[in-house]
Scaffold this motif. Structure first.
Motif, PDB file in Angstrom:
ATOM      1  N   LEU A   1       0.830  -1.213   0.000  1.00  0.00           N
ATOM      2  CA  LEU A   1       0.000   0.000   0.000  1.00  0.00           C
ATOM      3  C   LEU A   1       0.858   1.254   0.000  1.00  0.00           C
ATOM      4  CD1 LEU A   1      -2.886  -0.933   2.471  1.00  0.00           C
ATOM      5  CD2 LEU A   1      -2.957  -0.830  -0.014  1.00  0.00           C
ATOM      6  N   LEU A   2       1.972   1.220   0.712  1.00  0.00           N
ATOM      7  CA  LEU A   2       2.842   2.390   0.768  1.00  0.00           C
ATOM      8  C   LEU A   2       3.465   2.668  -0.595  1.00  0.00           C
ATOM      9  CD1 LEU A   2       4.054   4.557   2.628  1.00  0.00           C
ATOM     10  CD2 LEU A   2       5.965   3.001   3.067  1.00  0.00           C
ATOM     11  N   ALA A   3       3.849   1.610  -1.297  1.00  0.00           N
ATOM     12  CA  ALA A   3       4.425   1.799  -2.627  1.00  0.00           C
ATOM     13  C   ALA A   3       3.365   2.249  -3.622  1.00  0.00           C
ATOM     14  CB  ALA A   3       5.081   0.508  -3.099  1.00  0.00           C
ATOM     15  N   GLY A   4       2.118   1.817  -3.420  1.00  0.00           N
ATOM     16  CA  GLY A   4       1.022   2.250  -4.271  1.00  0.00           C
ATOM     17  C   GLY A   4       1.039   1.682  -5.665  1.00  0.00           C
TER      18      GLY A   4
ATOM     19  N   GLU B   1       6.472  10.438  14.965  1.00  0.00           N
ATOM     20  CA  GLU B   1       5.519  10.335  13.869  1.00  0.00           C
ATOM     21  C   GLU B   1       5.283   8.876  13.503  1.00  0.00           C
ATOM     22  OE1 GLU B   1       7.050  12.747  10.725  1.00  0.00           O
ATOM     23  OE2 GLU B   1       6.001  14.526  11.473  1.00  0.00           O
ATOM     24  N   TYR B   2       4.180   8.647  12.848  1.00  0.00           N
ATOM     25  CA  TYR B   2       3.828   7.318  12.373  1.00  0.00           C
ATOM     26  C   TYR B   2       3.131   7.489  11.027  1.00  0.00           C
ATOM     27  CZ  TYR B   2      -0.090   8.933  15.259  1.00  0.00           C
ATOM     28  OH  TYR B   2      -1.074   9.691  15.853  1.00  0.00           O
ATOM     29  N   PRO B   3       3.037   6.423  10.232  1.00  0.00           N
ATOM     30  CA  PRO B   3       2.672   6.584   8.817  1.00  0.00           C
ATOM     31  C   PRO B   3       1.421   7.397   8.533  1.00  0.00           C
ATOM     32  CG  PRO B   3       3.491   4.382   9.191  1.00  0.00           C
ATOM     33  CD  PRO B   3       3.448   5.037  10.537  1.00  0.00           C
ATOM     34  N   ILE B   4       0.347   7.238   9.305  1.00  0.00           N
ATOM     35  CA  ILE B   4      -0.900   7.901   8.922  1.00  0.00           C
ATOM     36  C   ILE B   4      -0.898   9.391   9.233  1.00  0.00           C
ATOM     37  CG2 ILE B   4      -2.238   5.784   9.184  1.00  0.00           C
ATOM     38  CD1 ILE B   4      -3.349   6.934  11.787  1.00  0.00           C
ATOM     39  N   ILE B   5       0.130   9.897   9.921  1.00  0.00           N
ATOM     40  CA  ILE B   5       0.199  11.338  10.151  1.00  0.00           C
ATOM     41  C   ILE B   5       1.415  11.968   9.478  1.00  0.00           C
ATOM     42  CG2 ILE B   5      -0.998  11.133  12.359  1.00  0.00           C
ATOM     43  CD1 ILE B   5       1.730  11.741  13.706  1.00  0.00           C
ATOM     44  N   MET B   6       2.222  11.158   8.806  1.00  0.00           N
ATOM     45  CA  MET B   6       3.428  11.705   8.185  1.00  0.00           C
ATOM     46  C   MET B   6       3.072  12.587   6.993  1.00  0.00           C
ATOM     47  SD  MET B   6       6.250   8.666   8.281  1.00  0.00           S
ATOM     48  CE  MET B   6       7.025   8.170   9.812  1.00  0.00           C
ATOM     49  N   ALA B   7       3.924  13.568   6.757  1.00  0.00           N
ATOM     50  CA  ALA B   7       3.715  14.501   5.657  1.00  0.00           C
ATOM     51  C   ALA B   7       4.284  13.931   4.366  1.00  0.00           C
ATOM     52  CB  ALA B   7       4.374  15.847   5.967  1.00  0.00           C
ATOM     53  N   GLY B   8       3.808  14.466   3.268  1.00  0.00           N
ATOM     54  CA  GLY B   8       4.300  14.035   1.971  1.00  0.00           C
ATOM     55  C   GLY B   8       3.215  13.358   1.154  1.00  0.00           C
ATOM     56  N   LEU B   9       3.372  13.404  -0.153  1.00  0.00           N
ATOM     57  CA  LEU B   9       2.376  12.844  -1.057  1.00  0.00           C
ATOM     58  C   LEU B   9       2.248  11.336  -0.889  1.00  0.00           C
ATOM     59  CD1 LEU B   9       0.396  13.290  -3.386  1.00  0.00           C
ATOM     60  CD2 LEU B   9       2.325  13.028  -4.966  1.00  0.00           C
ATOM     61  N   GLN B  10       3.379  10.651  -0.659  1.00  0.00           N
ATOM     62  CA  GLN B  10       3.341   9.196  -0.525  1.00  0.00           C
ATOM     63  C   GLN B  10       2.474   8.771   0.659  1.00  0.00           C
ATOM     64  OE1 GLN B  10       7.092   7.372   0.442  1.00  0.00           O
ATOM     65  NE2 GLN B  10       6.480   5.366  -0.371  1.00  0.00           N
ATOM     66  N   TYR B  11       2.634   9.452   1.790  1.00  0.00           N
ATOM     67  CA  TYR B  11       1.882   9.071   2.980  1.00  0.00           C
ATOM     68  C   TYR B  11       0.436   9.560   2.908  1.00  0.00           C
ATOM     69  CZ  TYR B  11       6.213   7.426   4.973  1.00  0.00           C
ATOM     70  OH  TYR B  11       7.370   6.726   5.203  1.00  0.00           O
ATOM     71  N   LYS B  12       0.213  10.630   2.171  1.00  0.00           N
ATOM     72  CA  LYS B  12      -1.168  11.063   1.956  1.00  0.00           C
ATOM     73  C   LYS B  12      -1.925  10.008   1.161  1.00  0.00           C
ATOM     74  CE  LYS B  12      -3.918  14.878   0.097  1.00  0.00           C
ATOM     75  NZ  LYS B  12      -3.892  16.188  -0.595  1.00  0.00           N
ATOM     76  N   LYS B  13      -1.284   9.477   0.126  1.00  0.00           N
ATOM     77  CA  LYS B  13      -1.902   8.396  -0.646  1.00  0.00           C
ATOM     78  C   LYS B  13      -2.057   7.134   0.200  1.00  0.00           C
ATOM     79  CE  LYS B  13      -0.301   9.912  -5.210  1.00  0.00           C
ATOM     80  NZ  LYS B  13       0.532   9.556  -6.390  1.00  0.00           N
ATOM     81  N   PHE B  14      -1.084   6.896   1.088  1.00  0.00           N
ATOM     82  CA  PHE B  14      -1.177   5.701   1.924  1.00  0.00           C
ATOM     83  C   PHE B  14      -2.396   5.771   2.846  1.00  0.00           C
ATOM     84  CE2 PHE B  14      -0.329   3.854   6.127  1.00  0.00           C
ATOM     85  CZ  PHE B  14      -0.280   2.512   5.777  1.00  0.00           C
ATOM     86  N   ARG B  15      -2.655   6.940   3.418  1.00  0.00           N
ATOM     87  CA  ARG B  15      -3.813   7.059   4.300  1.00  0.00           C
ATOM     88  C   ARG B  15      -5.105   6.712   3.554  1.00  0.00           C
ATOM     89  NH1 ARG B  15      -0.846  11.512   6.197  1.00  0.00           N
ATOM     90  NH2 ARG B  15      -1.950  12.987   4.849  1.00  0.00           N
TER      91      ARG B  15
ATOM     92  N   PHE C   1      -5.050   2.958   2.835  1.00  0.00           N
ATOM     93  CA  PHE C   1      -5.299   2.207   4.074  1.00  0.00           C
ATOM     94  C   PHE C   1      -6.795   2.098   4.339  1.00  0.00           C
ATOM     95  CE2 PHE C   1      -6.034   2.142   8.649  1.00  0.00           C
ATOM     96  CZ  PHE C   1      -5.201   1.121   9.082  1.00  0.00           C
ATOM     97  N   SER C   2      -7.495   3.223   4.237  1.00  0.00           N
ATOM     98  CA  SER C   2      -8.937   3.220   4.490  1.00  0.00           C
ATOM     99  C   SER C   2      -9.669   2.397   3.444  1.00  0.00           C
ATOM    100  CB  SER C   2      -9.456   4.656   4.503  1.00  0.00           C
ATOM    101  OG  SER C   2      -8.794   5.430   5.485  1.00  0.00           O
ATOM    102  N   GLU C   3      -9.289   2.549   2.190  1.00  0.00           N
ATOM    103  CA  GLU C   3      -9.945   1.780   1.124  1.00  0.00           C
ATOM    104  C   GLU C   3      -9.732   0.282   1.309  1.00  0.00           C
ATOM    105  OE1 GLU C   3      -8.564   3.192  -2.598  1.00  0.00           O
ATOM    106  OE2 GLU C   3      -9.491   5.178  -2.411  1.00  0.00           O
ATOM    107  N   PHE C   4      -8.532  -0.094   1.731  1.00  0.00           N
ATOM    108  CA  PHE C   4      -8.219  -1.512   1.922  1.00  0.00           C
ATOM    109  C   PHE C   4      -9.102  -2.113   3.003  1.00  0.00           C
ATOM    110  CE2 PHE C   4      -5.820  -4.772   4.238  1.00  0.00           C
ATOM    111  CZ  PHE C   4      -5.573  -5.681   3.212  1.00  0.00           C
ATOM    112  N   VAL C   5      -9.237  -1.416   4.128  1.00  0.00           N
ATOM    113  CA  VAL C   5     -10.037  -1.949   5.235  1.00  0.00           C
ATOM    114  C   VAL C   5     -11.502  -2.064   4.826  1.00  0.00           C
ATOM    115  CG1 VAL C   5     -10.819  -1.522   7.598  1.00  0.00           C
ATOM    116  CG2 VAL C   5      -8.439  -1.077   6.977  1.00  0.00           C
TER     117      VAL C   5
END
Length: 1101
Positions: free
Chosen positions: A117-120, A187-201, A204-208
């Protein structure tokens, strides 16, 4: 089943109503033995009372989890102990840490769901299908992978093993995993800054959500997968570790969202099945399928069972997670709860759109964090905008309406915007809910400086006032459909009593109603006679309508926002630019024909004319040519000529001059017609001016009535001279004659002198413009002669008895020095002769004027507040004119000495101007600016000495008056702060300041009559410790040697030499440097901790 379990079951059923049933036995068997007191508070039903629960620590209800003892051999979850992050107990079970399981874009050998998911790069549907296949093959291993995914998403680097999964409870497992977080970051992934982590959030929600929905077709009802998943996520959401708690809450709320969608789908299927059953049952026995009713009955029972199962999990998640996390200490978690609750209400309103759930949103409207309040409003707005749902919100609206009205003036602008939008939605539902006082509070916001707030208020105003307004049915004339709206808008503007801010009202309503561009409607109301049934517009209504119309024209033609709203000089988008050009063409096409009648109708009203004359400034004049409207152009030019002949005020003449400037532009095809009209007007003005001058020259004494024709024509000439080059008219001799009369006559009209200054100064500027176009030596000589003459006249008139004439002369002189500055040589070396030489007499004349009329002006007594403000504004302009000469390097920086010395004394009135002056002067020369500061300090010291001598003379010889150096110290402190923290950049400037101050303080070194005593300026050294802290050590050594060189071998002993002794100690970094026995502590150390109580003020050096 024990009593506590029955209590929880009963509590869950009471809080969620009859639609919910108790959870399955596998879930209830793992319920905790104790229930938080918070659960009891939630049984209040429809009674809305905001809770005062503390958010100081996250709520952790013991053991809200589901065991797997019936199927997986898992024991019942023990209670979760509250513990701080730094005191978590470590499990005795060993954990292998995945050192290569990292995130942040680094290389990893572990390819789990988190890293995919992080790699997208992997489709989420593929990952979900892969996990379900894995679960069907080996459900324990699949659950371990899913649990590891949630741990990785929390930023935990621990590795979950099968042994831990089988032998440890979730709570113990999480407690052990706490030791495996990165110590270097919080920090932890769902609050980290950057486009990659924004997409991860998002992923993450879509996966669940997709995982739960996909599982609903097969494995969700196996009483194993969803039980264990919810148990883990509930434990995560209860963890004292923020990363676990935040990630777990997000995941479990997304699980709840998916369950809500599943429950809604089942409910729809159940209703369809029921309809099919009823339809089949009503058929005759001959047509009825034999087993059809049994099949439908079995299917309906199955759906009911599935629905009850899903609702039981929804019930458990809401009571086990939501009611504790909605008031979590972390604002992001509270925001999550409100956002998801809003989604549940919108998706499944038959269950969640109830006062039992709405109260949580209502309570959170009082949250201290703006983002939480915003999420509540965003959750409510879609509900109020849906007609089928808004009826269920009546009780909530009555309870929390006042709070929403208060939020329209929230300190967070986005919250205020959404609060207004919510009230607009409420207004659409039922306008009687909002009282008049509530609406009036929102009406005022159309004048708000924040554009989004104002536009939201404009939308509310449009809904309230203009939505149901109707055109009179008995009107005999065909009127625009916006006529009634326009009357309402004008009436609103009048009643708001903010008549100087029409542009803000127009901007607020610009995108809300088409009447803002209905030019025909506006002009028809002004030009056409009203019907018998209509009341005619009075003068106030006409003024307001014209002002609104002009503001609409300006916004349409420029696309600019009012001052204070949005960025100034913002760049329009391509779409906005095209819209602006279209609007400009349309308004020009309309006003070409209607503006001349409007000017003729209101030609006697100066206020209305001033507004109407703003409209032609926004014309696209080529429309005259493309539409062949030459006749309308002649009518417009004739109207302008009539205005010049009939009016007497300078403002009207300035407005007409600007109109001619636009229409006489050579790029305009028909500009020759306008130039001819302008020539005729100027010829008439000159003829009247020459006649008035002839009368003036023959008069020995003249009163105001005699001078009025002369003043009137001077106003016209000055107005046209601002925008037009009257190159064929030489007025210099006559203007010079009026200057001489002003010098000889103290009763000369100040306005006549002001207009003469304007004409003379602009004639020089137009001459420079002609020189730039075509160089002419004769014109150059004429400009040199006239500029010198004007400079001399200004200096003489600065001494005039009339204050206004003095101020006009001063302003003109400052403008003249700017125009004829050395910067002219950059254009052409031949312009060197134009540069006015700056001498001491000129600088002293300017400073004398400032001291007389700015710093020490005589204020009239009993002056009202408005007059004081206007007077201060005038003084600031006068001071700024002088400072401008320094900033533009016309005057030497040293000329600011007598300005800087008032930096502290007049800090409230002129502090910003003075500070900006020496800040900008540093860009020219840091060293000269520092020396000027030193000279200012010397001037203040001399003033302190003079004040001491005056006080001593008044007291006589009976007592000794000590010198008060507090003004000097405060000024030095302000100067020291202006040097900033970068000592390397300022070292030369600081060294120069020290040298100048030392030279002044030690000259002379001894008293002339007593060689053992220091000179009279020795006390000046007390100010230098303020600047010593900014010196580098090599500079201190150099200055110390410089002081020794000046002192030679002189005997320095006694209290009189103490300032020099302290200063040398500071430069030498010796302890004990300071002001010695002085009772007052030096400001050098103000606000700093002293090294020891016995040390003096400069011991830190």
């Amino acid at each position: 089943m024990n009593g506590s379990t029955r209590s929880m079951r009963h509590h869950v059923q009471r809080s969620l109503g009859d639609d919910f049933v108790e959870p399955p036995a596998s879930v209830m068997s793992t319920m905790p033995n104790e229930v938080d007191d918070d659960d009891d508070d939630d049984d209040e039903g429809e009674e809305f009372q905001p809770k005062a629960a503390s958010r100081g620590r996250p709520s952790t209800t013991p053991g809200r989890g589901r065991g797997r003892s019936s199927r997986g051999g898992r024991k019942t979850s023990a209670s979760i102990n509250q513990a701080d992050d730094d005191s978590m107990e470590t499990s005795s079970v060993s954990i292998t840490t995945a050192n290569n399981t990292t995130y942040g874009g680094q290389h990893t050998e572990e390819k789990g769901y988190f890293h995919h998911l992080l790699a997208g790069k992997t489709n989420i549907q593929v990952l979900v299908d892969q996990w379900i296949d894995s679960y069907q093959a080996n459900r324990d291993e699949a659950l371990i992978e899913l649990m590891q995914f949630f741990l990785d998403s929390s930023g935990c680097k621990g590795k979950l093993t099968q042994t831990m999964y089988l032998k440890m409870e979730h709570v113990d497992m999480l407690r052990a995993m706490t030791e495996h977080f990165d110590e270097d970051t919080s920090e932890y992934p769902i609050i980290m800054a950057g486009l990659q982590y924004k997409k991860f959030r998002t992923s993450f929600s879509e996966f669940v959500v997709l995982l739960i929905k996909q599982a609903s077709y097969s494995i969700i009802y196996d009483q194993y997968m969803i039980d264990n998943l919810v148990t883990l996520l509930t434990a995560l959401s209860d963890s004292p570790v923020r990363a676990f708690r935040h990630t777990g809450t997000l995941a479990v709320l997304k699980v709840m969202t998916a369950l809500v969608d599943i429950a809604l789908t089942i409910s729809i299927q159940k209703d369809q099945c029921q309809r099919q059953y009823e339809a089949e049952r009503q058929k005759s026995s001959a047509r009825r399928a034999a087993d059809r009713l049994d099949t439908l009955t079995a299917k309906r029972k199955e759906l009911e069972g599935n629905e009850n199962e899903i609702k039981s999990f929804m019930n458990f998640i809401f009571k086990g997670v939501f009611i504790h996390r909605y008031r979590d200490i972390v604002p992001d978690i509270r925001c999550l709860c409100m956002s998801e609750l809003g989604e549940w209400m919108k998706s499944y309103p038959m269950v969640f759109l109830d006062d039992i759930y709405l109260k949580y949103i209502g309570w959170t409207l009082y949250d201290k964090v703006g983002d939480c309040r915003l999420r509540c409003l965003l959750a409510l707005i879609p509900l109020f905008q849906t007609n089928d749902l808004v009826g269920k919100l009546e009780l909530f609206t009555n309870r929390f309406k006042d709070r929403v009205v208060q939020m329209t003036v929230d300190c967070e602008y986005e919250v205020a915007v959404q609060a207004i939008k919510l009230l607009t939605a409420i207004l659409k539902f039922n306008e009687r809910i909002l009282e008049d006082k509530d609406c009036e509070n929102i009406y005022e916001l159309v004048y708000h400086s924040h554009r989004q707030v104002a536009q939201a208020a404009g939308e509310f105003l449009n809904q309230k006032l203009f939505h149901k307004a109707e055109q009179p049915l008995n009107s005999s004339k065909k009127r625009s459909q916006n006529t009634a709206f326009m009357h309402l808008l004008v009436q609103f503007f009048i009643e708001s009593e903010l008549h100087e801010h029409a542009t803000y009202l127009v901007d607020s309503m610009w995108d809300q109603h088409p009447m803002m561009k209905d030019w025909e409607c506006m002009t028809d109301i002004l030009l056409e006679a009203p019907d018998q049934e209509e009341d005619p517009l009075d003068d106030q209504h006409e003024n307001c309508l014209i002002e609104i119309m002009v503001c609409c024209v300006r916004e349409a033609a420029t696309g600019e926002y009012p001052i204070g709203r949005g960025q100034p000089n913002r760049k329009l988008t391509m779409k906005e630019q095209k819209q602006k050009e279209d609007d400009k063409r349309l308004l020009t096409d309309h006003f070409i024909g209607t503006l001349p009648p409007l000017l003729n109708k209101y030609i006697a009203d100066a206020d209305k004319l001033l507004n109407l004359l703003q409209i032609p400034l926004h014309f696209n004049y080529e429309v005259y040519t493309t539409t062949r409207r030459e006749r309308d152009l002649d009518a417009y030019l004739t109207a302008l000529s009539d205005i010049v002949q009939r009016h007497t005020t300078a403002d009207i003449f300035d407005a007409v001059s600007k109109c001619f400037e636009c229409v006489c532009d050579v790029s305009f095809t028909l500009s020759n017609r306008a130039i001819a009209h302008r020539g005729n007007i100027i010829d008439k003005i000159l003829a009247n001016f020459n006649a008035a001058m002839g009368i003036f020259e023959e008069m020995d004494e003249a009163d105001e009535d005699d001078l009025y024709p002369l003043l009137l024509n001077l106003r016209k000439l000055d107005a046209f001279h601002q925008c037009h080059d009257l190159d064929n008219v030489d007025l210099w001799d006559k203007i010079h004659l009026l200057f001489k009369a002003a010098i000889d006559n103290e009763d000369m009209s100040p306005e006549i002198v002001d207009k003469c200054f304007g004409i003379a100064n602009r004639s020089l500027l137009w001459g420079l413009y002609q020189l730039d176009i075509q160089f002419d030596k004769d014109l150059l000589k004429k400009l040199v002669k006239r500029s010198r003459k004007l400079c001399t006249l200004c200096q003489k008139l600065m001494l005039h008895a009339n204050t206004q004439i003095c101020q006009y002369a001063y302003s003109t002189l400052c403008d003249l020095l700017i125009s004829m500055s050395p910067h002219l040589v950059d254009k052409n070396p031949d312009y060197q002769v134009l540069v006015i030489e700056i001498n001491e007499n000129l600088i002293q004349a300017l400073l004398t004027f400032l001291n007389t009329y700015v710093f020490f002006a005589d204020e009239p007594k009993n002056q009202d507040e408005q007059a004081k403000i206007e007077n201060l504004h005038k003084k600031r302009n006068l001071l700024a004119a002088y400072c401008k000469l320094i900033v533009h390097n016309v005057l030497p920086i040293q000329a600011a000495t007598n300005i800087l010395k008032y930096y502290v004394k007049f800090s409230n009135d002129f502090g910003d101007i003075i500070k900006n002056t020496f800040t900008r002067a540093r860009d020219i020369s840091k060293i000269h600016t520092a020396k000027t500061m030193a000279y200012s300090l010397m001037a203040v010291f001399k003033d302190c000495v003079a004040a001491r001598d005056a006080a001593q003379e008044a007291a006589g010889n009976d007592e000794t008056i000590a010198i008060d150096l507090s003004p000097l110290r405060e000024l030095a402190r302000r100067f020291n702060l202006s040097f900033g923290l970068d000592m390397a950049k300022q070292r030369e400037a600081l060294a120069a300041l020290h040298r100048e101050c030392i030279r002044f303080a030690l000259t002379p070194l001894f008293k002339p009559d007593d060689p053992t005593q220091p000179g009279p300026n020795i006390l000046f050294l007390e100010v230098l410790p303020e600047f010593a802290s900014k010196l580098l050590k090599p500079d201190k050594k150099a200055i110390y040697d410089h002081v020794d060189k000046l002192v030679h071998n002189a005997t320095i002993d006694g209290d009189a030499w103490q300032p020099l002794i302290n200063y040398r100690r500071i430069l030498n970094d010796e302890p004990g440097g300071g002001h010695g026995p002085k009772p007052r502590a030096s400001t050098v150390n103000r606000g700093r901790k002293r090294a020891a109580p016995q040390d003096d003020d400069n011991s830190r050096l």
